[in-house]
Design an enzyme around this catalytic site. Sequence first.
Site, PDB file in Angstrom:
ATOM      1  N   ASN A 201       0.862  -1.177   0.000  1.00 36.92           N
ATOM      2  CA  ASN A 201       0.000   0.000   0.000  1.00 36.92           C
ATOM      3  C   ASN A 201       0.900   1.229   0.000  1.00 36.92           C
ATOM      4  O   ASN A 201       1.456   1.589   1.034  1.00 36.92           O
ATOM      5  CB  ASN A 201      -0.919  -0.020   1.233  1.00 36.92           C
ATOM      6  CG  ASN A 201      -1.808   1.209   1.288  1.00 36.92           C
ATOM      7  OD1 ASN A 201      -1.838   2.009   0.349  1.00 36.92           O
ATOM      8  ND2 ASN A 201      -2.537   1.371   2.381  1.00 36.92           N
TER       9      ASN A 201
ATOM     10  N   LYS B 235       0.069   4.212  -0.333  1.00 32.63           N
ATOM     11  CA  LYS B 235      -0.619   5.390   0.209  1.00 32.63           C
ATOM     12  C   LYS B 235      -0.332   6.592  -0.708  1.00 32.63           C
ATOM     13  O   LYS B 235      -0.265   6.421  -1.923  1.00 32.63           O
ATOM     14  CB  LYS B 235      -0.206   5.627   1.662  1.00 32.63           C
ATOM     15  CG  LYS B 235      -0.361   4.347   2.513  1.00 32.63           C
ATOM     16  CD  LYS B 235      -0.226   4.576   3.971  1.00 32.63           C
ATOM     17  CE  LYS B 235      -0.366   3.233   4.706  1.00 32.63           C
ATOM     18  NZ  LYS B 235      -0.365   3.354   6.151  1.00 32.63           N
TER      19      LYS B 235
ATOM     20  N   HIS C 186      -9.621   1.344   4.639  1.00 36.95           N
ATOM     21  CA  HIS C 186      -8.374   1.541   5.386  1.00 36.95           C
ATOM     22  C   HIS C 186      -8.653   2.494   6.556  1.00 36.95           C
ATOM     23  O   HIS C 186      -9.467   3.415   6.441  1.00 36.95           O
ATOM     24  CB  HIS C 186      -7.298   2.122   4.461  1.00 36.95           C
ATOM     25  CG  HIS C 186      -5.946   2.053   5.084  1.00 36.95           C
ATOM     26  ND1 HIS C 186      -5.530   2.962   6.029  1.00 36.95           N
ATOM     27  CD2 HIS C 186      -4.943   1.165   4.947  1.00 36.95           C
ATOM     28  CE1 HIS C 186      -4.308   2.628   6.438  1.00 36.95           C
ATOM     29  NE2 HIS C 186      -3.934   1.542   5.790  1.00 36.95           N
TER      30      HIS C 186
ATOM     31  N   GLU D 260      -7.079   4.903   7.631  1.00 37.76           N
ATOM     32  CA  GLU D 260      -6.861   6.327   7.310  1.00 37.76           C
ATOM     33  C   GLU D 260      -8.085   6.912   6.619  1.00 37.76           C
ATOM     34  O   GLU D 260      -8.424   8.076   6.819  1.00 37.76           O
ATOM     35  CB  GLU D 260      -5.588   6.464   6.447  1.00 37.76           C
ATOM     36  CG  GLU D 260      -4.343   6.193   7.292  1.00 37.76           C
ATOM     37  CD  GLU D 260      -3.190   5.550   6.549  1.00 37.76           C
ATOM     38  OE1 GLU D 260      -3.188   5.552   5.308  1.00 37.76           O
ATOM     39  OE2 GLU D 260      -2.290   5.028   7.241  1.00 37.76           O
TER      40      GLU D 260
ATOM     41  N   GLU E 250      -5.679  -4.671  10.442  1.00 39.19           N
ATOM     42  CA  GLU E 250      -4.621  -3.695  10.684  1.00 39.19           C
ATOM     43  C   GLU E 250      -4.912  -2.937  11.983  1.00 39.19           C
ATOM     44  O   GLU E 250      -5.720  -2.005  11.981  1.00 39.19           O
ATOM     45  CB  GLU E 250      -4.552  -2.675   9.538  1.00 39.19           C
ATOM     46  CG  GLU E 250      -4.265  -3.271   8.178  1.00 39.19           C
ATOM     47  CD  GLU E 250      -3.661  -2.243   7.230  1.00 39.19           C
ATOM     48  OE1 GLU E 250      -2.605  -2.532   6.686  1.00 39.19           O
ATOM     49  OE2 GLU E 250      -4.232  -1.149   7.078  1.00 39.19           O
TER      50      GLU E 250
ATOM     51  N   GLY F 274       2.384   2.463  10.889  1.00 37.16           N
ATOM     52  CA  GLY F 274       3.355   3.547  10.755  1.00 37.16           C
ATOM     53  C   GLY F 274       4.039   3.912  12.057  1.00 37.16           C
ATOM     54  O   GLY F 274       4.714   4.935  12.142  1.00 37.16           O
TER      55      GLY F 274
ATOM     56  N   SER G 169       3.249  -2.079  10.398  1.00 36.09           N
ATOM     57  CA  SER G 169       4.695  -2.188  10.598  1.00 36.09           C
ATOM     58  C   SER G 169       5.254  -3.560  10.242  1.00 36.09           C
ATOM     59  O   SER G 169       6.160  -4.066  10.904  1.00 36.09           O
ATOM     60  CB  SER G 169       5.072  -1.778  12.033  1.00 36.09           C
ATOM     61  OG  SER G 169       4.709  -0.427  12.261  1.00 36.09           O
TER      62      SER G 169
END
Length: 253
Positions: A9, A11, A97, A99, A169, A175, A215
């Site tokens: 991904n 992003k 996702h 985000e 996730e 991150g 991660s």
Amino acid sequence: MRKQIAAANWKMNLTIQQGEQLLNDIIAKPHDLKSHQLAVFAVPFPYLSMAVQKFAGKSNVFIAAQNCSNKKNGAYTGETSVEILQSVGIQYVVLGHSERREYYLESNQFLAEKLDICLANNMKPIFCCGEPLAIREANTQNEFVAKQLNESLFHLTAEQLQEVVIAYEPIWAIGTGKTASSAQAQEIHAFIRSHIASKYGNTVADSISILYGGSVKANNAVELFSQPDVDGGLVGGASLIAEEFVAIINALK
Ligand code: 13P
């Protein structure tokens, strides 16, 4: 064996020149995808065609969009439909996702609409779920994830659900450099599978690939992927480095 998947991904990172170089570097490194293993690259929209062409004729490699519209077509400025994605050769799309849930307020119900439009049109969703830190600290992650699955996926038929890849996730691991331990990942992946089995039965639950994201790096992928219910990873930061991502592909079961 269930499909084992290494999904990148990107992003909102890299220029098209950098992205093309990264794909060239990945292609140049030795990686061997067995028939049950897939590599997927979720790249920014303007790079989809470039990436599709890069892997033309290669089996087991797919390009994914990072999002799609919940609408079929029409006056929805700035949106990208399933049909538009398919017209440039896209077969997978990342949905839900964290985000997008956090910054663009995508709800479980809204994601259910996106899943419906994908599955009605042979687009394969990579559906993301996972809890924030406060939920993990309260040890209510199973209930939290079950609600995400119930509200976005559990209206689907068994045939439709079998087209979905699930990516667990945990938000606290994205991150942050903080990875869920392999035992934590296995525990919640097994829970997700048992929750699916409680509605759809074991055969359906056993056929669905459940990826871990948060991660994932070259140095932890082998241990995470060796867990029986972890069927690969959805990888952010480490997917931007050719050696890292190739090692992650090579860590698939
Ligand atoms: P990182 O691998 O950078 O933690 O990102 C995970 C992720 O969000 C993949 O979708």
